[in-house]
Design a protein around this motif. Structure first.
Motif, PDB file in Angstrom:
ATOM      1  N   UNK A 463     -26.676 -45.775  -0.363  1.00 54.73           N
ATOM      2  CA  UNK A 463     -27.189 -46.640   0.458  1.00 54.73           C
ATOM      3  C   UNK A 463     -26.886 -46.622   2.122  1.00 54.73           C
ATOM      4  N   UNK A 464     -27.824 -47.088   2.896  1.00 55.52           N
ATOM      5  CA  UNK A 464     -27.523 -46.873   4.258  1.00 55.52           C
ATOM      6  C   UNK A 464     -26.202 -47.739   4.675  1.00 55.52           C
ATOM      7  N   UNK A 465     -25.274 -46.902   5.297  1.00 55.93           N
ATOM      8  CA  UNK A 465     -23.956 -47.478   5.642  1.00 55.93           C
ATOM      9  C   UNK A 465     -24.076 -49.054   6.172  1.00 55.93           C
ATOM     10  N   UNK A 466     -24.927 -49.221   6.937  1.00 52.08           N
ATOM     11  CA  UNK A 466     -25.072 -50.489   7.836  1.00 52.08           C
ATOM     12  C   UNK A 466     -25.411 -51.350   6.744  1.00 52.08           C
ATOM     13  N   UNK A 467     -26.507 -51.097   5.892  1.00 47.04           N
ATOM     14  CA  UNK A 467     -26.835 -51.883   4.744  1.00 47.04           C
ATOM     15  C   UNK A 467     -25.408 -52.436   3.875  1.00 47.04           C
ATOM     16  N   UNK A 468     -24.841 -51.218   3.323  1.00 47.09           N
ATOM     17  CA  UNK A 468     -23.707 -51.472   2.593  1.00 47.09           C
ATOM     18  C   UNK A 468     -22.566 -52.311   3.193  1.00 47.09           C
ATOM     19  N   UNK A 469     -22.317 -52.001   4.562  1.00 42.47           N
ATOM     20  CA  UNK A 469     -21.328 -52.821   5.096  1.00 42.47           C
ATOM     21  C   UNK A 469     -21.620 -54.308   5.104  1.00 42.47           C
ATOM     22  N   UNK A 470     -22.863 -54.667   5.518  1.00 42.41           N
ATOM     23  CA  UNK A 470     -23.340 -55.990   5.156  1.00 42.41           C
ATOM     24  C   UNK A 470     -23.102 -56.577   4.011  1.00 42.41           C
ATOM     25  N   UNK A 471     -22.918 -56.094   2.948  1.00 44.19           N
ATOM     26  CA  UNK A 471     -22.807 -56.554   1.670  1.00 44.19           C
ATOM     27  C   UNK A 471     -21.461 -56.403   1.248  1.00 44.19           C
ATOM     28  N   UNK A 472     -20.657 -56.221   2.169  1.00 48.11           N
ATOM     29  CA  UNK A 472     -19.110 -55.803   1.845  1.00 48.11           C
ATOM     30  C   UNK A 472     -18.482 -56.884   1.095  1.00 48.11           C
ATOM     31  N   UNK A 473     -18.695 -58.271   1.505  1.00 52.82           N
ATOM     32  CA  UNK A 473     -18.166 -59.432   0.801  1.00 52.82           C
ATOM     33  C   UNK A 473     -18.692 -59.599  -0.681  1.00 52.82           C
ATOM     34  N   UNK A 474     -19.872 -59.412  -0.697  1.00 51.33           N
ATOM     35  CA  UNK A 474     -20.423 -59.105  -1.971  1.00 51.33           C
ATOM     36  C   UNK A 474     -19.801 -58.217  -2.979  1.00 51.33           C
ATOM     37  N   UNK A 475     -19.590 -57.055  -2.501  1.00 53.66           N
ATOM     38  CA  UNK A 475     -19.085 -56.020  -3.164  1.00 53.66           C
ATOM     39  C   UNK A 475     -17.518 -56.158  -3.346  1.00 53.66           C
ATOM     40  N   UNK A 556     -27.107 -61.755  -2.044  1.00 55.78           N
ATOM     41  CA  UNK A 556     -27.364 -62.581  -1.034  1.00 55.78           C
ATOM     42  C   UNK A 556     -26.647 -64.011  -1.248  1.00 55.78           C
ATOM     43  N   UNK A 557     -25.806 -63.983  -2.565  1.00 54.44           N
ATOM     44  CA  UNK A 557     -25.220 -65.127  -2.867  1.00 54.44           C
ATOM     45  C   UNK A 557     -24.138 -65.216  -2.098  1.00 54.44           C
ATOM     46  N   UNK A 558     -23.825 -66.665  -1.673  1.00 60.85           N
ATOM     47  CA  UNK A 558     -22.745 -66.808  -0.824  1.00 60.85           C
ATOM     48  C   UNK A 558     -21.514 -67.521  -1.275  1.00 60.85           C
ATOM     49  N   UNK A 559     -21.385 -67.847  -2.616  1.00 58.85           N
ATOM     50  CA  UNK A 559     -20.480 -68.434  -3.362  1.00 58.85           C
ATOM     51  C   UNK A 559     -19.633 -67.050  -4.060  1.00 58.85           C
ATOM     52  N   UNK A 560     -18.535 -66.707  -3.886  1.00 62.54           N
ATOM     53  CA  UNK A 560     -17.569 -65.605  -4.264  1.00 62.54           C
ATOM     54  C   UNK A 560     -17.550 -65.851  -5.760  1.00 62.54           C
ATOM     55  N   UNK A 561     -17.193 -67.109  -6.399  1.00 66.77           N
ATOM     56  CA  UNK A 561     -16.778 -67.394  -7.859  1.00 66.77           C
ATOM     57  C   UNK A 561     -18.319 -67.030  -8.401  1.00 66.77           C
TER      58      UNK A 561
END
Length: 612
Positions: A463-475, A556-561
């Motif tokens: 995945x493009x590093x910038x796109x993966x960085x944007x999803x770091x919270x999800x990961x 894209x979910x914002x709820x960590x749980x």
């Protein structure tokens, strides 16, 4: 030393003879040496045939007949053999362990005898309480007939008879059934046993007027066409073994003194199942359960042979393991190997029918035989990402032959590897991984490589590093939820798009996970020991497909749980897709994530709105 002391010492040193309890010996024979009372008839036939063989060694034109008469609880067996004199009777019949094969002048002919042990008539006491033998010697024509009568209590009598009692040389044996054994002497049972034991004997054997011998053997007969011969052999197999064979293989090994046929089973059998083969020794059935006759890999055939070279054990119900048997085993295995090679060269249709049932046996052989692997390479089927193919065809399609060592690994990677254009052979079945690794030895220049989790991951698009960085919270949320299960989470882009997640691990990761599970359940002592065995093996990984629409919505979910619950559900679904066995922790996770998602779906909230 005084004279009395010297006398006592001499008396103490005087030799003694063994005392034999005949009833105890008969019990030993019936319960420990012989598998069934039916062997009594084999011993009678054997004695008769050996007597005829001995007479014909001196008189080649002498008659050669054996007649059996069952008469209501009694059996009479007459032969035209060499016969016995009175001294022979005392020396041979009345001495346990002594054999007529040791008689004067007969040692040179011993190789032609069926029996090699002097138990002889003793076996008849298994079914008889009284044995009477009337015999007249062909070597001493002037000697009168002699009668030997023995009972199962160990007593016997011997007397001479008038010439009229038996005018011609030969021997007649009379048996009187013991209590409860009359059925063994019935005409129907005697005929059945005589045919089973003596159908290939070289002399004229009859029960009453009914022939017992059926010569020449079915494999030695002349047939008008090859098809007619195959039909006759198939009928013989069905009568003998109860199945119609896929094919029949001639076993003609003159140097080993073996002639017979191997019938190919019409259904697959386990390689661990010990085959029972029928072995005749100079025409007499020795055993129908010879397990060591063929190499272990030839478990797909059942044989019937006649031999004059193999040695029987003391019970004459199995083969003696020696160098001769080893040589015969190798020769018969070579004959079956030649049959396979001939099919591959000239009859692919019959070979295909055979391999569809018995490919496992051929793979077992090819694993140790380079020439057989080369011959069978275009024919042996393997499970691959391209379907069921031979290794030859698969290697022609792919520049590198990748393979997995387990079925689970193949199921994990097959859909993804196929979409990425990677060809994979499932080496998880018996012998398959060994054969794939041996491929370069018969197909030089063919690259072969084991496919593991790292190799599969490396073939997936990053995945493009910038796109993966944007999803770091999800990961991070997904990794935190799966970390207790020993599983990492990575994001890749791959086809097919319909696969949301892929569970990858290798044997080292599974071993480490098994160790960790055992450590968690062990007491303090074992937990410490298992903890000391902790290695640096790679962890399993859940590869999320960034091209899949569901993964895009979940990321894209914002709820960590809620992200954690979704990660658990994806993990469980990936395990199920790979058909992996579920641990208790995995089953609990699937149940928890299912309930969690149901609760979320039935209670409107921020998390649900975020997915719209």
């Amino acid at each position: 030393m005084d004279s009395q002391t010297s006398h006592d010492a001499q008396r103490a040193q005087a030799p003694h003879t063994f005392q034999v309890d005949l009833r105890g010996l008969v019990d030993l024979l019936s319960h420990h040496l012989y598998s069934s009372p039916k062997v009594y008839l084999r011993e009678l036939l054997q004695n008769a045939v050996d007597a005829i063989t001995a007479r014909r060694a001196e008189e080649p034109d002498a008659p050669a007949t054996v007649r059996l008469f069952a008469e209501g609880g009694a059996l009479r067996v007459e032969d035209s053999g060499i016969g016995l004199t009175e001294s022979d009777v005392h020396s041979l019949l009345a001495t346990i362990g002594r054999s007529s094969k040791r008689g004067d002048g007969l040692e040179s002919a011993r190789a032609d005898f069926l029996g090699q042990f002097g138990i002889g008539l003793l076996a008849c006491f298994v079914v008889a309480e009284r044995i009477r033998v009337v015999s007249r010697s062909a070597r001493t024509p002037d000697a009168p007939p002699v009668e030997w009568t023995a009972r199962d209590d160990g007593s016997y009598t011997v007397r001479t008879l008038p010439d009229a009692a038996r005018a011609e040389p030969g021997t007649t044996v009379h048996l009187e059934a013991r209590a409860g054994a009359a059925d063994w002497l019935s005409e129907e049972r005697v005929l059945s046993l005589a045919r089973d034991f003596g159908s290939l004997l070289p002399y004229d054997v009859r029960v009453g007027e009914t022939p017992v011998t059926d010569l020449p053997a079915v494999w030695n007969r002349a047939y008008p066409t090859p098809a007619g011969r195959r039909v006759a052999l198939a009928r013989h197999c069905h009568d003998l073994f109860g199945f119609t064979p896929l094919d029949s293989i001639d076993l003609d090994v003159p140097l080993a003194g073996v002639r017979g046929v191997a019938h190919v089973l019409p259904q697959a059998v386990s390689p661990a199942q010990r085959a029972g083969h029928r072995v005749h020794l100079k025409g007499m059935l020795l055993t129908e359960r010879a397990e060591q006759l063929l190499p272990d890999w030839a478990f797909f055939v059942r044989c019937v042979i006649d031999t004059d070279s193999l040695r029987p054990t003391a019970s004459r119900e199995s083969l003696y393991e020696d160098e001769t048997l080893a040589a015969v085993r190798e020769a018969l295995g070579e004959r079956i190997r030649e049959w396979l090679t001939t099919l591959a060269a000239g009859d692919p249709e019959r070979l295909g029918a055979f391999l569809s049932v018995h490919h496992l046996g051929v793979k077992s052989l090819a694993r140790h035989d380079k020439e057989m692997l080369r011959t069978m390479l275009p024919w042996l089927p393997f499970e691959t990402t391209d379907g069921r193919l031979s290794l030859e065809e698969f290697a022609q399609r792919h520049p590198v032959v990748h393979f997995t060592r387990t079925v689970e690994e193949f199921r994990q990677v097959a859909p993804i590897a196929s979409a990425q254009g990677i060809g994979v052979v499932n080496g998880g079945y018996t012998y398959d991984a060994d054969l794939v690794e041996a491929l370069p030895t018969v197909r030089p220049g063919t690259p072969v490589a084991e496919l593991d989790a790292d190799t599969v991951t490396a073939h997936l698009d990053s995945i493009d590093p910038a796109e993966e960085l944007a999803l770091s919270a999800f990961l991070a949320a997904a990794r935190a939820r799966l970390d207790p299960l020993g599983c990492d989470v990575v994001l890749r882009a791959f086809h097919p798009l319909t696969v949301p997640a892929l569970h990858l691990d290798d044997r080292a990761a599974r071993h480490e996970q098994a160790r960790a599970d055992a450590e968690a359940q062990a007491d303090d002592l074992w937990a410490g020991i298992l903890g000391s065995l902790r290695g640096s093996a790679p962890r399993a990984r859940l590869v999320l497909n960034h091209l899949n629409p569901l993964i895009r919505r979940v990321s894209s979910l914002g709820d960590a749980e809620l992200v954690g619950t979704a990660a658990e559900a994806l993990y469980g679904q990936a395990l199920l897709m790979a058909q992996r066995p579920l641990r208790p922790a995995d089953s609990a996770l699937l149940n928890r994530s299912f309930i969690g998602l149901l609760e979320w779906a039935t209670h409107p909230g921020t998390g649900k709105d975020d997915t719209r």
